[in-house]
Design a protein around this motif. Sequence first.
Motif, PDB file in Angstrom:
ATOM      1  N   CYS A 184      11.211  20.515 -32.702  1.00  0.00           N
ATOM      2  CA  CYS A 184      12.481  20.502 -33.422  1.00  0.00           C
ATOM      3  C   CYS A 184      12.263  21.311 -34.697  1.00  0.00           C
ATOM      4  CB  CYS A 184      12.898  19.070 -33.760  1.00  0.00           C
ATOM      5  SG  CYS A 184      14.332  19.047 -34.850  1.00  0.00           S
TER       6      CYS A 184
ATOM      7  N   LEU B 156      13.926   8.698 -35.999  1.00  0.00           N
ATOM      8  CA  LEU B 156      14.026   9.009 -34.577  1.00  0.00           C
ATOM      9  C   LEU B 156      13.946   7.745 -33.724  1.00  0.00           C
ATOM     10  CD1 LEU B 156      14.189  11.802 -33.143  1.00  0.00           C
ATOM     11  CD2 LEU B 156      11.753  11.574 -32.675  1.00  0.00           C
TER      12      LEU B 156
ATOM     13  N   THR C  84      11.538  12.176 -38.361  1.00  0.00           N
ATOM     14  CA  THR C  84      10.756  11.371 -37.409  1.00  0.00           C
ATOM     15  C   THR C  84      10.886   9.876 -37.680  1.00  0.00           C
ATOM     16  OG1 THR C  84       8.805  11.778 -38.751  1.00  0.00           O
ATOM     17  CG2 THR C  84       9.017  13.092 -36.761  1.00  0.00           C
ATOM     18  N   THR C  85      11.035   9.502 -38.959  1.00  0.00           N
ATOM     19  CA  THR C  85      11.188   8.057 -39.226  1.00  0.00           C
ATOM     20  C   THR C  85      12.506   7.544 -38.667  1.00  0.00           C
ATOM     21  OG1 THR C  85      11.276   8.933 -41.477  1.00  0.00           O
ATOM     22  CG2 THR C  85       9.939   6.965 -41.126  1.00  0.00           C
TER      23      THR C  85
ATOM     24  N   VAL D 296       6.994  17.655 -30.299  1.00  0.00           N
ATOM     25  CA  VAL D 296       7.312  16.564 -29.379  1.00  0.00           C
ATOM     26  C   VAL D 296       6.388  16.625 -28.177  1.00  0.00           C
ATOM     27  CG1 VAL D 296       9.126  15.532 -27.949  1.00  0.00           C
ATOM     28  CG2 VAL D 296       9.736  16.738 -30.067  1.00  0.00           C
TER      29      VAL D 296
ATOM     30  N   LYS E 168       5.001  10.934 -28.168  1.00  0.00           N
ATOM     31  CA  LYS E 168       4.817  10.866 -29.623  1.00  0.00           C
ATOM     32  C   LYS E 168       5.360  12.125 -30.269  1.00  0.00           C
ATOM     33  CE  LYS E 168       0.369  13.119 -29.414  1.00  0.00           C
ATOM     34  NZ  LYS E 168      -0.991  13.292 -29.729  1.00  0.00           N
ATOM     35  N   THR E 169       5.546  12.068 -31.593  1.00  0.00           N
ATOM     36  CA  THR E 169       5.939  13.257 -32.342  1.00  0.00           C
ATOM     37  C   THR E 169       4.961  13.437 -33.496  1.00  0.00           C
ATOM     38  OG1 THR E 169       7.398  11.924 -33.708  1.00  0.00           O
ATOM     39  CG2 THR E 169       8.408  13.064 -31.848  1.00  0.00           C
ATOM     40  N   GLU E 170       4.872  14.680 -33.964  1.00  0.00           N
ATOM     41  CA  GLU E 170       3.985  14.990 -35.091  1.00  0.00           C
ATOM     42  C   GLU E 170       4.703  15.972 -35.992  1.00  0.00           C
ATOM     43  OE1 GLU E 170      -0.311  15.140 -32.739  1.00  0.00           O
ATOM     44  OE2 GLU E 170       0.594  16.995 -33.515  1.00  0.00           O
ATOM     45  N   VAL E 171       4.551  15.791 -37.291  1.00  0.00           N
ATOM     46  CA  VAL E 171       5.107  16.797 -38.188  1.00  0.00           C
ATOM     47  C   VAL E 171       3.999  17.798 -38.483  1.00  0.00           C
ATOM     48  CG1 VAL E 171       6.246  17.226 -40.382  1.00  0.00           C
ATOM     49  CG2 VAL E 171       6.628  15.074 -39.173  1.00  0.00           C
TER      50      VAL E 171
ATOM     51  N   PHE F 206      17.466  13.984 -31.509  1.00  0.00           N
ATOM     52  CA  PHE F 206      17.213  14.526 -32.845  1.00  0.00           C
ATOM     53  C   PHE F 206      18.503  14.667 -33.643  1.00  0.00           C
ATOM     54  CE2 PHE F 206      13.045  15.361 -31.195  1.00  0.00           C
ATOM     55  CZ  PHE F 206      12.227  15.301 -32.314  1.00  0.00           C
TER      56      PHE F 206
ATOM     57  N   VAL G  13       8.728  19.588 -36.148  1.00  0.00           N
ATOM     58  CA  VAL G  13       8.427  18.330 -35.476  1.00  0.00           C
ATOM     59  C   VAL G  13       8.024  18.647 -34.039  1.00  0.00           C
ATOM     60  CG1 VAL G  13       9.244  16.034 -34.839  1.00  0.00           C
ATOM     61  CG2 VAL G  13      10.091  17.119 -36.931  1.00  0.00           C
TER      62      VAL G  13
END
Length: 594
Positions: free
Chosen positions: A48, A78, A75-76, A97, A86-89, A17, A95
């Motif tokens: 994060c 990363l 995330t873009t 993880v 995967k990650t999600e906002v 990150f 963020v």
Amino acid sequence: SNITEMVSITDHLLELFGAAIRASFPNLTDPPVIITPSTNAKFGDYQCNSALPIAQVLKNQGEKVSPRDIGVKITTNLAASPLVEKTEVAGPGFVNVFLEKKYGVNAISSVLKNGVKPPKFKKSRVIVDFSSPNIAKEMHVGHLRSTIIGDSICRLLEFLGHDVVRLNHVGDWGTQFGMLIAHLEDRFPNFTKESPPIGDLQAFYKESKKRFDEDEVFKKRAYSCVVKLQSGDPDSTKAWQLICDVSRKEFQKIYDRLDIKITERGESFYQSRMVDIVKELTSKNMLEEDEGRKIMWGEQHGQGIPLTIIKSDGGFTYDTSDMAAIKNRLAEEKADWVVYVTDAGQATHFKSIFSCAKRAGILDPTKHRIDHVGFGVVLGEDGKKFKTRSGDTVKLVDLLDEGLKRSLDKLKEKERDKVLTPDELKKAQESVAYGCIKYADLSHNRNNEYIFSFDKMLEDRGNTAVYLLYAYTRIKSIARNCGKDFTANIKKIIQETPIPVEHEKEWKLVKVLLKFPDVITKISKDLCLHHLCEFVYDVSTTFTEFYDSCYCIEKNPQGEIIKVNNGRVLLCEATAAILGECFDILGLKPVSKI
Ligand code: ARG
């Protein structure tokens, strides 16, 4: 890239990150990179949380960006990682993880193939100054805390591969020796020819103290004995040695019982070095007159508390010996790191020592790490200072004996005496007694005061040594009960069988185990062992959840094994391996039968 061993997930994510954040905001110097484990599975495994503070920094610079957009931008940028599925906002820019199962499978498998390996660290030479009781005075619970915490820190550092020197800085050079020697001369005038039978050194100390306080002539003589001793007079040295020997034997009994290795290097070792350091500090013009004493201020003159380097009678002090010791440790012993384990009451003393050592150019913070590991006082169950009923300080031997007795009672209450052989019972008794005394101490945040309670530490529920020792023995027995087919072929099974992560409880257990490197990294920074105890407890309770819902071995109504789920049994073995390593660091000695 592919990571097949267990690594510190937090460190890995900080790097990952960190790179993404710096790429997203090239104009920010040192943008905040914040990684925490998620508190709720809905939000993934780690988070994060940098978006909000970054938005704040940008706002202060007159730029208005929504935290959510910042989260998306991070995330873009990363990079892909073998640890991240995967990650999600989420929400206002967190963020989330989610860990990659494949990583979990590989990492746990590596534990079985290669053993529990420490996270990678730069190797240092570390001196740990711990236990450090005073000769002739009693070794009390405070010294027990220092002994237990210090030993565990050494075990941790040894696990990390550091070159560890365990030093017992015993108080063997104080003014108390004057009266002890004078009293010895009177009581055993023949002492230079035959060894005096001092049975009870504490009583001997009390007698001499009484005379010292009541008899002026004796007092004068006591003072002259110190001077004689410190100038190397042979008879005084002989008397001093005799007294130290009696103490040494007593201390050693405690160390043997608790299985603690330590090398004695008391204050007396530094006598000639004290002379040298005084010369050095004098020539550097760092000593000042103060009502007949010679004192030294730290880096900020007039701030904090100065050290007393020479008393008005010309003698050296505890401060002088610690200045000599720190110089010896950094310059002669070439330590990169020195750790002092004492009660928190000595925090100011060590602050002054470290500050003066920096001022004198002995301690270089860019090269050396230095820690005072303080701990709170031990209280009795009544919340008052830990004392016997009659108000005396509790002798450590008595305390350990009491522990043994209580642990035997506990085992009998569980009717273990009917199942175990006398030898097994004795081993279990010692494992529980010393284990619970150590664990109770280590599982509390060392900075706080700590209530000593045999009842609490011997409970079989909750985060206690008893609970954990039982849990561990049970986990260890699972593989053993799988029959010859499993035990004889375990090496092959490990090579061929993937660690299972399909069942929710399997994956949950794996994820808890994966935290091990994080925990180790954390305690190597703050030297607070209770994090490791919390981890161990977390592992045990999560294991129980797994074991309750996932069959490892299926048996028919006759109790015969009909099916062994190899993967799950391997997960049990990996759990035991990691727990075993933690127990080792905590100084706990599990037994095969309990
Ligand atoms: N002997 C001291 C005491 O009992 C502890 C010594 C700790 N180590 C040191 N280098 N000062 O309080």
